[in-house]
Design a protein around this motif. Structure first.
Motif, mmCIF file in Angstrom:
data_model
loop_
_atom_site.group_PDB
_atom_site.id
_atom_site.type_symbol
_atom_site.label_atom_id
_atom_site.label_comp_id
_atom_site.label_asym_id
_atom_site.label_seq_id
_atom_site.Cartn_x
_atom_site.Cartn_y
_atom_site.Cartn_z
ATOM 1 N N ALA A 126 135.312 104.393 -17.096
ATOM 2 C CA ALA A 126 136.607 103.612 -16.514
ATOM 3 C C ALA A 126 136.760 103.971 -15.063
ATOM 4 O O ALA A 126 136.999 103.141 -14.281
ATOM 5 N N ILE A 127 136.718 105.316 -14.815
ATOM 6 C CA ILE A 127 136.801 105.639 -13.553
ATOM 7 C C ILE A 127 135.872 105.334 -12.826
ATOM 8 O O ILE A 127 136.173 104.802 -11.461
ATOM 9 N N LEU A 128 134.662 105.436 -13.181
ATOM 10 C CA LEU A 128 133.223 105.112 -12.101
ATOM 11 C C LEU A 128 133.255 103.574 -11.894
ATOM 12 O O LEU A 128 132.815 103.135 -10.724
ATOM 13 N N ARG A 129 133.546 102.970 -12.903
ATOM 14 C CA ARG A 129 133.601 101.493 -12.647
ATOM 15 C C ARG A 129 134.512 101.136 -11.389
ATOM 16 O O ARG A 129 134.227 100.046 -10.612
ATOM 17 N N ALA A 130 135.793 101.816 -11.229
ATOM 18 C CA ALA A 130 136.640 101.430 -10.213
ATOM 19 C C ALA A 130 136.035 101.922 -8.766
ATOM 20 O O ALA A 130 136.796 101.280 -7.760
ATOM 21 N N TRP A 132 142.879 107.233 -3.907
ATOM 22 C CA TRP A 132 142.738 107.222 -5.352
ATOM 23 C C TRP A 132 143.586 108.605 -5.994
ATOM 24 O O TRP A 132 143.429 109.743 -5.187
ATOM 25 N N LEU A 133 144.051 108.570 -6.890
ATOM 26 C CA LEU A 133 144.806 109.620 -7.676
ATOM 27 C C LEU A 133 144.335 110.195 -8.928
ATOM 28 O O LEU A 133 143.911 109.128 -9.993
ATOM 29 N N PHE A 134 143.914 111.404 -8.937
ATOM 30 C CA PHE A 134 143.652 112.104 -10.327
ATOM 31 C C PHE A 134 145.046 113.046 -10.406
ATOM 32 O O PHE A 134 145.219 114.145 -9.832
ATOM 33 N N GLY A 135 145.574 112.950 -11.575
ATOM 34 C CA GLY A 135 146.552 113.985 -11.873
ATOM 35 C C GLY A 135 146.048 114.772 -13.090
ATOM 36 O O GLY A 135 145.835 114.313 -14.127
ATOM 37 N N LEU A 136 145.893 115.986 -12.681
ATOM 38 C CA LEU A 136 145.087 116.993 -13.777
ATOM 39 C C LEU A 136 146.031 117.592 -14.653
ATOM 40 O O LEU A 136 147.077 118.039 -13.990
ATOM 41 N N PRO A 137 145.637 118.296 -15.649
ATOM 42 C CA PRO A 137 146.407 119.075 -16.450
ATOM 43 C C PRO A 137 146.872 120.318 -15.875
ATOM 44 O O PRO A 137 146.112 120.712 -14.702
ATOM 45 N N GLY A 138 147.716 121.092 -16.087
ATOM 46 C CA GLY A 138 148.330 122.296 -15.272
ATOM 47 C C GLY A 138 147.711 123.502 -15.537
ATOM 48 O O GLY A 138 147.294 124.520 -14.911
ATOM 49 N N ASN A 139 147.010 123.740 -16.995
ATOM 50 C CA ASN A 139 146.346 125.061 -17.579
ATOM 51 C C ASN A 139 145.121 125.318 -16.727
ATOM 52 O O ASN A 139 144.430 124.215 -16.338
ATOM 53 N N GLN A 187 134.333 117.236 -15.479
ATOM 54 C CA GLN A 187 133.785 116.349 -16.428
ATOM 55 C C GLN A 187 134.439 114.625 -15.756
ATOM 56 O O GLN A 187 133.665 113.665 -16.226
ATOM 57 N N PHE A 188 135.473 114.585 -14.884
ATOM 58 C CA PHE A 188 135.797 113.462 -14.575
ATOM 59 C C PHE A 188 135.964 113.204 -12.836
ATOM 60 O O PHE A 188 135.505 112.004 -12.347
ATOM 61 N N VAL A 189 136.472 114.270 -12.287
ATOM 62 C CA VAL A 189 136.558 114.081 -10.800
ATOM 63 C C VAL A 189 135.175 114.304 -10.010
ATOM 64 O O VAL A 189 135.188 113.580 -8.799
ATOM 65 N N ARG A 190 134.424 115.127 -10.537
ATOM 66 C CA ARG A 190 133.121 115.389 -9.880
ATOM 67 C C ARG A 190 132.471 114.364 -9.343
ATOM 68 O O ARG A 190 132.172 114.172 -8.267
ATOM 69 N N ASP A 191 132.078 113.669 -10.400
ATOM 70 C CA ASP A 191 130.966 112.507 -10.210
ATOM 71 C C ASP A 191 131.970 111.231 -9.352
ATOM 72 O O ASP A 191 131.216 110.591 -8.692
ATOM 73 N N ALA A 192 133.450 111.438 -9.622
ATOM 74 C CA ALA A 192 133.868 110.308 -8.957
ATOM 75 C C ALA A 192 133.835 110.808 -7.344
ATOM 76 O O ALA A 192 133.728 109.861 -6.619
ATOM 77 N N LEU A 193 134.017 111.717 -7.074
ATOM 78 C CA LEU A 193 133.904 112.441 -5.557
ATOM 79 C C LEU A 193 132.489 112.119 -4.865
ATOM 80 O O LEU A 193 132.304 111.505 -3.938
ATOM 81 N N LEU A 194 131.474 112.311 -5.988
ATOM 82 C CA LEU A 194 129.998 112.199 -5.547
ATOM 83 C C LEU A 194 129.927 110.595 -5.102
ATOM 84 O O LEU A 194 129.283 110.188 -4.328
ATOM 85 N N THR A 195 130.599 109.956 -6.068
ATOM 86 C CA THR A 195 130.424 108.311 -5.971
ATOM 87 C C THR A 195 130.956 107.931 -4.512
ATOM 88 O O THR A 195 130.593 107.140 -3.773
#
Length: 420
Positions: free
Chosen positions: A24-28, A306-313, A323-331
């Protein structure tokens, strides 16, 4: 944002699956606007914005693939030694100036241009001197016409595509571009990423810890991850649990950044203001993911960013980024196609307790025992134990349907090399 929202039937009772969220992320996403021409050495880690086309043949001339003797295949006997007269030498950068005629050979070194008239190279280990003539050699039978010769344009012909647009330049790419005589290339501009941590419990380095506070590690982890990807970074620091402060920071960052990364505050806790503030400023989806560590993830747009809200731990932050942001940034950086993840199996050295329902990213360390690859799970797997990431060198991937793992059972692993 409607295209980023997975169908409700794609989510399990535990939350949205990893593959569905990533898709869903990469489609956008699309690559950022803007290119720049940079000197070749400055292109390391950058992404090509256009094909690199060979302006000349590589190699530029027929040349020898090894040290030996250049000769005419037509002179060689099929079933007996052939005596040839050595008439000169050819070196890389210093070619033989004459022509190889019938019955002649030229001593040639690796990379030297093939002399006129010659069409074959016999490796020096196969050649023997003649007993009576010092300027002659014996060529044994069994040679093949054209052997040990690298033809002009064999690697790249003039006009051929040396590197496609979307390729990220590493050391090999720099060398390949240099071999074409090019000293600059057109690349995508770097994605601009603003990031901050949230929470009154977070203290910046240099501050004294107050009651219940901890020092901020996520900003430093994220800085390292972003810097390795070659992003332009803007560290906005630690923001308190105050809606007004968050609104100002998000509004300001969205005016200049391509991506905003937040850590913490995207769950449904009573004091988590980030979720409410994000929802009021832009079009943001809040997902409950079927993963461990981590669970909440926000994705959407605020203004142009684009906004990515990541968990705090801390560990959950790193898992979500990988798992989610790295490939988004490469795209966004223009990389196409995205590199396939490096995955392989290893035998689990110790048992792992797991309940089906969530995709777990446990930390482990790879090794070899009794001739087979093994992985040792980290002793402490808590999402707040950042030491487990430092001591590990891979993720142990346990899919949603997976239950407990027995010692010796094969599991899928994802090495940190090339990922972190």
């Amino acid at each position: 944002m409607s295209s980023t929202r997975p169908r409700s039937d794609q989510a399990s009772s535990q939350g949205l699956g990893v593959a569905e969220a990533r898709a869903a992320i990469l489609r956008a996403l699309r690559p950022v606007d803007g290119h720049e021409c940079v000197a070749l050495r400055a292109a390391l880690g950058r992404v090509l914005a256009e094909d690199v086309v060979a302006p000349l043949d590589v190699p530029a001339h027929d040349n020898s693939a090894m040290d030996g003797y250049a000769l005419r295949a037509a002179d060689l006997a099929a079933d007996a030694d052939t005596a040839l007269t050595v008439v000169g030498r050819a070196f890389a950068g210093h070619p033989f100036a004459g022509r190889v005629e019938a019955g002649q050979a030229v001593r040639i070194m690796t990379g030297a241009p093939l002399p006129q008239g010659a069409d074959t190279v016999v490796m020096q280990e196969d050649v023997r001197p003649t007993p009576s003539q010092g300027d002659a050699v014996l060529i044994p039978p069994g040679q093949r016409a054209g052997q040990n010769v690298r033809r002009a344009g064999e690697d790249l012909p003039t006009g051929g595509i040396a590197l496609p647009a979307g390729k990220r330049c590493g050391p090999a790419e720099l060398g390949l571009i240099a071999s074409l005589g090019l000293d600059e290339v057109l690349v995508y501009r770097r994605p601009r990423v603003a990031f901050f941590s949230t929470g009154d419990e977070i203290a910046s380095l240099g501050e004294a810890l107050g009651p219940g506070q901890v020092y901020d590690s996520n900003r430093y982890t994220l800085y390292g991850l972003l810097a390795q990807l070659g992003c332009e970074v803007d560290d906005l620091g630690v923001l308190p649990d105050q809606p007004e402060a968050l609104q100002r920071a998000l509004a300001g960052a969205s005016a200049t950044a391509d991506v905003i990364l937040t850590s913490g505050g995207v769950s449904t806790g009573e004091a988590d203001f980030v979720r409410e503030t994000l929802a009021g400023l832009g079009e943001v989806d809040f997902w409950k993911l079927a993963i461990k560590p981590g669970r909440p993830l926000a994705f959407g747009r605020i203004g142009r960013a684009w906004l990515f809200g990541l968990p705090g731990n801390p560990v959950a932050t790193m898992v979500a980024f990988c798992q989610f942001v790295r490939d988004a940034l490469l795209t966004l950086a223009g990389v196409s196609p995205l590199p396939e993840p490096v995955l392989f199996t290893a035998h689990c050295a110790t048992p792992i307790r797991k309940q089906p329902g969530r995709h777990e990213f446990q930390r482990g360390r790879l090794g070899w025992e009794d001739g087979r690859r093994v992985v040792h799970p980290a002793a402490a797997q808590g999402s707040g134990i950042l030491r487990s990431m430092s001591e590990a060198d891979c993720f142990i991937l346990l899919p949603e349907a997976q239950g407990s793992v027995a010692a010796g059972e094969a599991v899928l692993v994802q090495p940190f090399a090339g990922l972190l």
